[in-house]
Design a protein around this motif. Structure first.
Motif, PDB file in Angstrom:
ATOM      1  N   GLY A  36      -4.155  -0.599  -8.429  1.00 33.00           N
ATOM      2  CA  GLY A  36      -4.761  -1.183  -7.240  1.00 33.00           C
ATOM      3  C   GLY A  36      -5.904  -2.114  -7.586  1.00 33.00           C
ATOM      4  O   GLY A  36      -6.569  -1.963  -8.617  1.00 33.00           O
ATOM      5  N   LYS A  86      -0.313  -9.231  -2.419  1.00 33.02           N
ATOM      6  CA  LYS A  86      -0.761  -8.055  -3.157  1.00 33.02           C
ATOM      7  C   LYS A  86       0.484  -7.327  -3.654  1.00 33.02           C
ATOM      8  O   LYS A  86       1.600  -7.645  -3.229  1.00 33.02           O
ATOM      9  CB  LYS A  86      -1.593  -7.150  -2.251  1.00 33.02           C
ATOM     10  CG  LYS A  86      -0.870  -6.668  -1.009  1.00 33.02           C
ATOM     11  CD  LYS A  86      -1.804  -6.046   0.016  1.00 33.02           C
ATOM     12  CE  LYS A  86      -2.590  -4.890  -0.499  1.00 33.02           C
ATOM     13  NZ  LYS A  86      -3.380  -4.203   0.536  1.00 33.02           N
ATOM     14  N   TRP A 105       3.477  -4.472  -4.189  1.00 29.07           N
ATOM     15  CA  TRP A 105       4.380  -3.963  -3.156  1.00 29.07           C
ATOM     16  C   TRP A 105       4.063  -2.546  -2.687  1.00 29.07           C
ATOM     17  O   TRP A 105       4.717  -2.025  -1.810  1.00 29.07           O
ATOM     18  CB  TRP A 105       5.815  -4.015  -3.666  1.00 29.07           C
ATOM     19  CG  TRP A 105       6.439  -5.371  -3.653  1.00 29.07           C
ATOM     20  CD1 TRP A 105       6.484  -6.269  -4.683  1.00 29.07           C
ATOM     21  CD2 TRP A 105       7.117  -6.000  -2.558  1.00 29.07           C
ATOM     22  NE1 TRP A 105       7.147  -7.408  -4.293  1.00 29.07           N
ATOM     23  CE2 TRP A 105       7.553  -7.268  -2.991  1.00 29.07           C
ATOM     24  CE3 TRP A 105       7.405  -5.619  -1.246  1.00 29.07           C
ATOM     25  CZ2 TRP A 105       8.255  -8.150  -2.179  1.00 29.07           C
ATOM     26  CZ3 TRP A 105       8.106  -6.501  -0.428  1.00 29.07           C
ATOM     27  CH2 TRP A 105       8.523  -7.746  -0.887  1.00 29.07           C
ATOM     28  N   GLY A 106       3.083  -1.875  -3.286  1.00 32.62           N
ATOM     29  CA  GLY A 106       2.716  -0.550  -2.807  1.00 32.62           C
ATOM     30  C   GLY A 106       3.027   0.559  -3.780  1.00 32.62           C
ATOM     31  O   GLY A 106       3.596   0.364  -4.867  1.00 32.62           O
ATOM     32  N   THR A 107       2.680   1.796  -3.383  1.00 31.07           N
ATOM     33  CA  THR A 107       2.728   2.932  -4.296  1.00 31.07           C
ATOM     34  C   THR A 107       4.140   3.352  -4.695  1.00 31.07           C
ATOM     35  O   THR A 107       4.370   3.778  -5.826  1.00 31.07           O
ATOM     36  CB  THR A 107       2.000   4.133  -3.679  1.00 31.07           C
ATOM     37  OG1 THR A 107       2.527   4.394  -2.358  1.00 31.07           O
ATOM     38  CG2 THR A 107       0.508   3.858  -3.573  1.00 31.07           C
ATOM     39  N   HIS A 159       6.733   1.337  -4.925  1.00 29.38           N
ATOM     40  CA  HIS A 159       7.141   0.309  -5.885  1.00 29.38           C
ATOM     41  C   HIS A 159       6.485   0.565  -7.233  1.00 29.38           C
ATOM     42  O   HIS A 159       7.105   0.382  -8.293  1.00 29.38           O
ATOM     43  CB  HIS A 159       6.756  -1.075  -5.356  1.00 29.38           C
ATOM     44  CG  HIS A 159       6.898  -2.170  -6.364  1.00 29.38           C
ATOM     45  ND1 HIS A 159       5.810  -2.734  -7.002  1.00 29.38           N
ATOM     46  CD2 HIS A 159       7.995  -2.800  -6.860  1.00 29.38           C
ATOM     47  CE1 HIS A 159       6.231  -3.670  -7.839  1.00 29.38           C
ATOM     48  NE2 HIS A 159       7.543  -3.730  -7.770  1.00 29.38           N
ATOM     49  N   ASN A 182      -1.451  12.093  -1.204  1.00 28.95           N
ATOM     50  CA  ASN A 182      -0.672  11.318  -2.179  1.00 28.95           C
ATOM     51  C   ASN A 182      -0.540  12.035  -3.527  1.00 28.95           C
ATOM     52  O   ASN A 182      -0.743  11.436  -4.587  1.00 28.95           O
ATOM     53  CB  ASN A 182      -1.248   9.920  -2.374  1.00 28.95           C
ATOM     54  CG  ASN A 182      -0.152   8.867  -2.474  1.00 28.95           C
ATOM     55  OD1 ASN A 182       0.894   8.981  -1.858  1.00 28.95           O
ATOM     56  ND2 ASN A 182      -0.396   7.828  -3.261  1.00 28.95           N
ATOM     57  N   LYS A 194       2.162  -8.939   3.320  1.00 25.17           N
ATOM     58  CA  LYS A 194       1.256  -7.791   3.196  1.00 25.17           C
ATOM     59  C   LYS A 194       1.958  -6.452   3.380  1.00 25.17           C
ATOM     60  O   LYS A 194       1.324  -5.396   3.263  1.00 25.17           O
ATOM     61  CB  LYS A 194       0.107  -7.917   4.203  1.00 25.17           C
ATOM     62  CG  LYS A 194      -0.826  -9.085   3.937  1.00 25.17           C
ATOM     63  CD  LYS A 194      -1.995  -9.078   4.911  1.00 25.17           C
ATOM     64  CE  LYS A 194      -2.957 -10.235   4.623  1.00 25.17           C
ATOM     65  NZ  LYS A 194      -4.118 -10.242   5.568  1.00 25.17           N
ATOM     66  N   GLU A 214       3.825  -3.101   2.648  1.00 22.14           N
ATOM     67  CA  GLU A 214       3.786  -2.274   1.452  1.00 22.14           C
ATOM     68  C   GLU A 214       4.785  -1.133   1.528  1.00 22.14           C
ATOM     69  O   GLU A 214       4.975  -0.510   2.577  1.00 22.14           O
ATOM     70  CB  GLU A 214       2.376  -1.727   1.228  1.00 22.14           C
ATOM     71  CG  GLU A 214       1.362  -2.810   0.863  1.00 22.14           C
ATOM     72  CD  GLU A 214       0.040  -2.225   0.412  1.00 22.14           C
ATOM     73  OE1 GLU A 214       0.000  -1.609  -0.661  1.00 22.14           O
ATOM     74  OE2 GLU A 214      -0.942  -2.393   1.155  1.00 22.14           O
ATOM     75  N   PHE A 250       5.357   2.346   0.575  1.00 17.56           N
ATOM     76  CA  PHE A 250       4.572   3.514   0.213  1.00 17.56           C
ATOM     77  C   PHE A 250       5.456   4.721  -0.119  1.00 17.56           C
ATOM     78  O   PHE A 250       6.578   4.843   0.387  1.00 17.56           O
ATOM     79  CB  PHE A 250       3.624   3.891   1.350  1.00 17.56           C
ATOM     80  CG  PHE A 250       2.556   2.872   1.624  1.00 17.56           C
ATOM     81  CD1 PHE A 250       1.651   2.517   0.637  1.00 17.56           C
ATOM     82  CD2 PHE A 250       2.448   2.267   2.866  1.00 17.56           C
ATOM     83  CE1 PHE A 250       0.652   1.584   0.879  1.00 17.56           C
ATOM     84  CE2 PHE A 250       1.453   1.336   3.125  1.00 17.56           C
ATOM     85  CZ  PHE A 250       0.552   0.995   2.122  1.00 17.56           C
TER      86      PHE A 250
END
Length: 299
Positions: free
Chosen positions: A11, A96, A98-100, A102, A211, A239, A241, A243
């Motif tokens: 991040g 940003k 693609w997220g957690t 990804h 998480n 934007k 994401e 998750f």
């Protein structure tokens, strides 16, 4: 084969203003990651894999290798914007990562054993790591995963309302759904969340996701298929994401897998803003004073 600890540390920490993943919080500059790895080693994990941006790899190695050498195996994988590795030829603009969900795909070529996923900037406590190890060793299958459920009353902030993923659990202790509750805060002697300008109570023990997920490597193929569909559906949303809860939501809704909600009584704390730092430092100092951790963690 001992389970692996996968740490989400790619991040950008835009709200914090610097790389909080490697900021010092302990009495000798220990990071929150240090305490997570310390607990993971004592719980029985055999390997730690850092998911980071490639340009940070030497920085991470210089910080963690001297501490961890001889204590636990380490590896580093990189979250990036390359979609061709997933068979996506189209260029998709992103503001940003693609997220957690990804991010965990970055580890699919190095993790071959049951594993758990945690955030780099959250403190979880030994009990959670021990319970996760026991689950991964004794109960995890390619259709039975897990999530650590924290008591919501032990995850609140002194600095205002928070958002929490409330776990709806069936009689067998398995996840039915995660309901995102925004504006959760203590009021008088109860905990409430706001919705449509109304307040609704939540019990102190209500389980929430912070998480902390447990999987087998079977989740990588599942996640890749879900991600390809997500990328296609959101190619015009720079934007959006992907998750980890979306994996759970998909597998639970289709019946492809169950997620055991493993309860812990540990207190959670984390850092989002610079203003959180003194509170986190004080919390860690208290854990040192009561003997939970040595003053010099890696001595």
């Amino acid at each position: 084969m001992k389970p692996t600890l996968l740490i989400l540390a790619a991040g950008m920490a835009s709200r914090y203003g610097s790389m909080k993943q490697i900021d010092g919080f302990g009495p000798n500059g220990e990071t929150i990651i240090d305490y997570s790895i310390y607990d993971a080693i004592n719980a029985g994990f055999g390997k730690v894999v850092f998911i980071i941006k490639e340009e940070f790899v030497e920085n991470f190695k210089s910080i963690f290798e001297p501490k961890l050498n001889g204590r636990i195996e380490t590896d580093y994988v990189f979250q990036n914007f390359d979609l061709k590795q997933f068979g996506i030829e189209e260029e998709i603009y992103r503001e940003k990562p693609w997220g957690t969900a990804h991010a965990i795909l970055s580890a699919r070529n190095v993790v071959k054993e049951p594993f758990c996923v945690i955030n780099a900037d959250d403190y979880y406590g030994f009990d959670a790591f021990k319970k996760m190890v026991d689950f991964l060793n004794d109960e995890a299958t390619d259709s039975n995963f897990s999530i650590i459920g924290y008591e919501i009353g032990k995850t609140l902030s002194e600095f205002g309302a928070v958002s929490r993923g409330v776990c709806k659990v069936d009689d067998a202790g398995n996840l039915q759904e995660i309901i995102e509750r925004t504006k959760v805060y203590p009021k008088d002697d109860i905990i409430v969340y706001e919705e449509d300008d109304k307040e609704y109570p939540l019990s102190f023990e209500t389980p929430v996701s912070m998480n902390f997920w447990g999987f087998t490597p079977a989740v990588f193929d599942i996640t890749e298929k879900l991600f390809v569909a997500f990328a296609e559906a959101n190619k015009d949303k720079p934007k959006a994401e992907f998750f980890i809860p979306l994996i759970g939501e998909s597998l639970v809704s289709t019946g492809e897998a169950t997620f055991k909600v493993v309860p812990t009584s540990n207190k959670w704390f984390g850092v989002t803003y610079k203003e959180d730092k003194p509170y986190v430092q004080d919390s860690i100092n208290q854990l040192v004073k009561n003997g939970t951790y040595p003053e010099k963690l890696w001595s």
